[in-house]
Design a protein around this motif. Structure first.
Motif, PDB file in Angstrom:
ATOM      1  N   VAL A  28      38.649  -3.357  26.030  1.00 36.74           N
ATOM      2  CA  VAL A  28      37.335  -3.260  24.835  1.00 36.74           C
ATOM      3  C   VAL A  28      38.450  -3.849  23.089  1.00 36.74           C
ATOM      4  CG1 VAL A  28      35.556  -3.353  22.688  1.00 36.74           C
ATOM      5  CG2 VAL A  28      35.555  -2.489  25.638  1.00 36.74           C
ATOM      6  N   ILE A  29      39.178  -2.697  23.340  1.00 33.24           N
ATOM      7  CA  ILE A  29      39.785  -2.517  22.163  1.00 33.24           C
ATOM      8  C   ILE A  29      40.970  -3.720  22.200  1.00 33.24           C
ATOM      9  CG2 ILE A  29      42.345  -1.325  21.109  1.00 33.24           C
ATOM     10  CD1 ILE A  29      40.396   1.295  22.563  1.00 33.24           C
ATOM     11  N   THR A  30      41.636  -4.203  23.752  1.00 31.54           N
ATOM     12  CA  THR A  30      42.977  -5.038  23.478  1.00 31.54           C
ATOM     13  C   THR A  30      42.401  -6.718  23.491  1.00 31.54           C
ATOM     14  OG1 THR A  30      43.890  -3.727  24.790  1.00 31.54           O
ATOM     15  CG2 THR A  30      44.294  -5.983  25.048  1.00 31.54           C
ATOM     16  N   ARG A  31      40.725  -6.587  23.924  1.00 29.60           N
ATOM     17  CA  ARG A  31      40.417  -7.524  23.497  1.00 29.60           C
ATOM     18  C   ARG A  31      40.172  -7.806  22.097  1.00 29.60           C
ATOM     19  NH1 ARG A  31      38.619 -10.537  28.404  1.00 29.60           N
ATOM     20  NH2 ARG A  31      38.918  -9.718  30.110  1.00 29.60           N
ATOM     21  N   ALA A  32      40.178  -7.204  21.788  1.00 30.71           N
ATOM     22  CA  ALA A  32      38.968  -7.351  20.302  1.00 30.71           C
ATOM     23  C   ALA A  32      40.606  -7.032  18.689  1.00 30.71           C
ATOM     24  CB  ALA A  32      38.381  -5.490  19.698  1.00 30.71           C
ATOM     25  N   ALA A  33      41.606  -7.412  19.565  1.00 31.38           N
ATOM     26  CA  ALA A  33      42.767  -7.161  18.784  1.00 31.38           C
ATOM     27  C   ALA A  33      43.466  -9.080  19.285  1.00 31.38           C
ATOM     28  CB  ALA A  33      44.081  -6.621  19.383  1.00 31.38           C
ATOM     29  N   LEU A  34      43.593  -8.746  20.685  1.00 30.36           N
ATOM     30  CA  LEU A  34      43.194 -10.710  20.424  1.00 30.36           C
ATOM     31  C   LEU A  34      42.613 -11.856  19.753  1.00 30.36           C
ATOM     32  CD1 LEU A  34      43.207 -10.766  24.589  1.00 30.36           C
ATOM     33  CD2 LEU A  34      45.227 -10.758  23.756  1.00 30.36           C
ATOM     34  N   GLN A  35      40.731 -11.367  19.673  1.00 30.12           N
ATOM     35  CA  GLN A  35      40.104 -12.060  19.067  1.00 30.12           C
ATOM     36  C   GLN A  35      40.550 -12.122  17.264  1.00 30.12           C
ATOM     37  OE1 GLN A  35      36.584 -12.614  18.726  1.00 30.12           O
ATOM     38  NE2 GLN A  35      36.171 -11.729  21.351  1.00 30.12           N
ATOM     39  N   ARG A  36      41.026 -11.417  16.638  1.00 30.37           N
ATOM     40  CA  ARG A  36      41.418 -10.947  15.603  1.00 30.37           C
ATOM     41  C   ARG A  36      43.420 -11.312  14.742  1.00 30.37           C
ATOM     42  NH1 ARG A  36      38.723  -7.945  11.874  1.00 30.37           N
ATOM     43  NH2 ARG A  36      36.776  -9.103  13.057  1.00 30.37           N
TER      44      ARG A  36
END
Length: 302
Positions: A28-36
Motif C-alpha cells: 500500500v505504501i509503495t503504491r502511494a509513493a508511485l502515484q505521488r
C-alpha cells in the motif's frame, strides 16, 4: 494459492522477529509513493508488478531455512542508534564498521539500514543512467524495477521508529519486567489493521522532492524517527492488534492519537520512498557511463 502465499509470509515473519511493516503495508505504501512521484519514467508505473513483487524479498530472506543468507540479511533492516554513544554516522559502511569496533561493539548488533538505503539509492541511480542510455532495453528496465522495490522496502523499514532503537521489542519497566513486546507488531500491522488504502496514504498534502545530500537526508530521517520512539510506546497500548489469517477482522476502539500516529508514519514512509527514487532519477542524468558499456552490443556477442 492466496492462503499459501499468506502462510509463506507468516512463516517468514515467525522466523524473522524484527520485520518492519507487514508485506501488505509495504504494498500500500509503495503504491502511494508511485502515484505521488510522476516525474519517474513511465515504465516504473506501467511495469510496477515486478517492483511490487520484490518488496517481500528482504523479509522472506530472513528465514531459518537459509541460515547464511539470513545472517547477512537481518542487520540490514535496522540500526540501534543508542549503541553509537552519540557518535555521528560515517559516510560509508566500512568507516561505520571501523567505528563500531572502535566502540567495542559488533557492527551487526547495531545494524546497517542507513547504508543499505544509501547503497541501493546509488545503485538505482546507476541503473537509471543505463536506462537513459538504452531506454528500449527490457533487462535494464527490470533491473531498475528490482532495485526500486528493494530500496522501497528498506526505506520504509527505516521509517518505523522501533527499527531505530535498542527498545525494538518492548522495554523494562521500573520492576525490571519486559513490557509492550507487541507494540512493534502493532506498528508493522497498522495499515491492514485499520484497512488503510492507497488513497488514504495519499491524503495530507505531502509531496516528493529529491534530496541534496543522500546521507544527510538519511541521517535526518533516522533522527526524526528516533525522536518518536517514546511516543510509539506511549500509544502502543491504544493501537489495534494486527489481523491474522485466523482472525482477519480487527476489533478496535478507535483512538484518534494512535490513528494519527500510524497514518503519519505510513505517509512519511511513502514520501521518503518517493524522494529516494526521485533522487536516483534526477542524479542519473549527470552520471557518465564508461566507454566500454553497451548492453545492447553485449547481448549480440556469442
Amino acid at each position: 494459492m492466496k492462503r499459501s502465499m499468506l502462510a509463506l509470509i507468516a512463516i517468514a515473519t515467525a522466523t524473522a522477529p524484527c520485520n518492519a511493516w507487514w508485506h501488505s503495508s509495504h504494498v500500500v505504501i509503495t503504491r502511494a509513493a508511485l502515484q505521488r512521484t510522476p516525474e519517474l519514467p513511465e515504465f516504473v508505473r506501467d511495469e510496477a508488478g515486478l517492483l511490487i513483487n520484490v518488496l517481500a524479498d528482504p523479509d522472506l530472506t530472513r528465514n531459518d531455512a537459509i541460515p547464511l543468507a539470513k545472517a547477512f540479511e537481518s542487520p540490514e533492516h535496522y540500526i540501534n542508534i543508542e549503541r553509537l554513544n552519540g557518535r555521528a554516522l560515517p559516510e560509508t559502511r566500512y568507516a561505520y564498521i571501523k567505528l563500531c569496533y572502535e566502540l567495542g561493539i559488533e557492527p551487526q548488533s547495531v545494524g546497517f539500514v542507513p547504508y543499505t538505503v544509501a547503497e541501493l539509492t546509488e545503485r538505482l541511480t546507476l541503473a537509471f543512467a543505463e536506462h537513459r542510455r538504452l531506454p528500449d532495453n527490457v533487462h535494464i528496465r527490470s533491473k531498475c524495477l528490482m532495485l526500486a522495490g528493494l530500496l522501497a522496502h528498506y526505506a520504509q523499514d527505516m521509517t518505523q521508529p522501533l527499527h531505530l532503537t535498542v527498545r525494538h521489542h518492548g522495554y523494562k519497566d521500573e520492576t525490571g519486567k519486559m513490557v509492550q513486546r507487541d507494540t512493534h507488531a502493532k506498528i508493522d500491522g497498522f495499515v491492514p489493521a485499520v484497512k488503510m488504502t492507497v488513497d488514504q496514504v495519499l491524503e495530507g498534502g505531502w509531496s516528493v522532492e529529491p534530496v541534496d545530500s543522500l546521507m544527510g537526508a538519511i541521517v535526518g530521517h533516522i533522527e526524526e524517527g528516533f525522536a518518536l520512539v517514546d511516543l510509539a510506546y506511549e500509544l502502543g497500548p491504544r493501537m489495534p492488534t494486527p489481523p491474522s489469517i485466523e482472525h482477519p477482522d480487527v476489533e478496535w476502539d478507535r483512538d484518534e492519537d494512535a490513528m494519527a500516529f500510524g497514518q503519519e508514519r505510513a505517509r512519511e514512509a511513502a514520501r521518503f520512498t518517493g524522494s529516494l527514487w526521485l533522487t536516483a532519477w534526477v542524479y542519473s542524468a549527470h552520471l557518465e557511463l564508461p566507454d566500454f558499456y553497451d548492453h545492447n552490443r553485449a547481448a549480440e556477442l556469442k
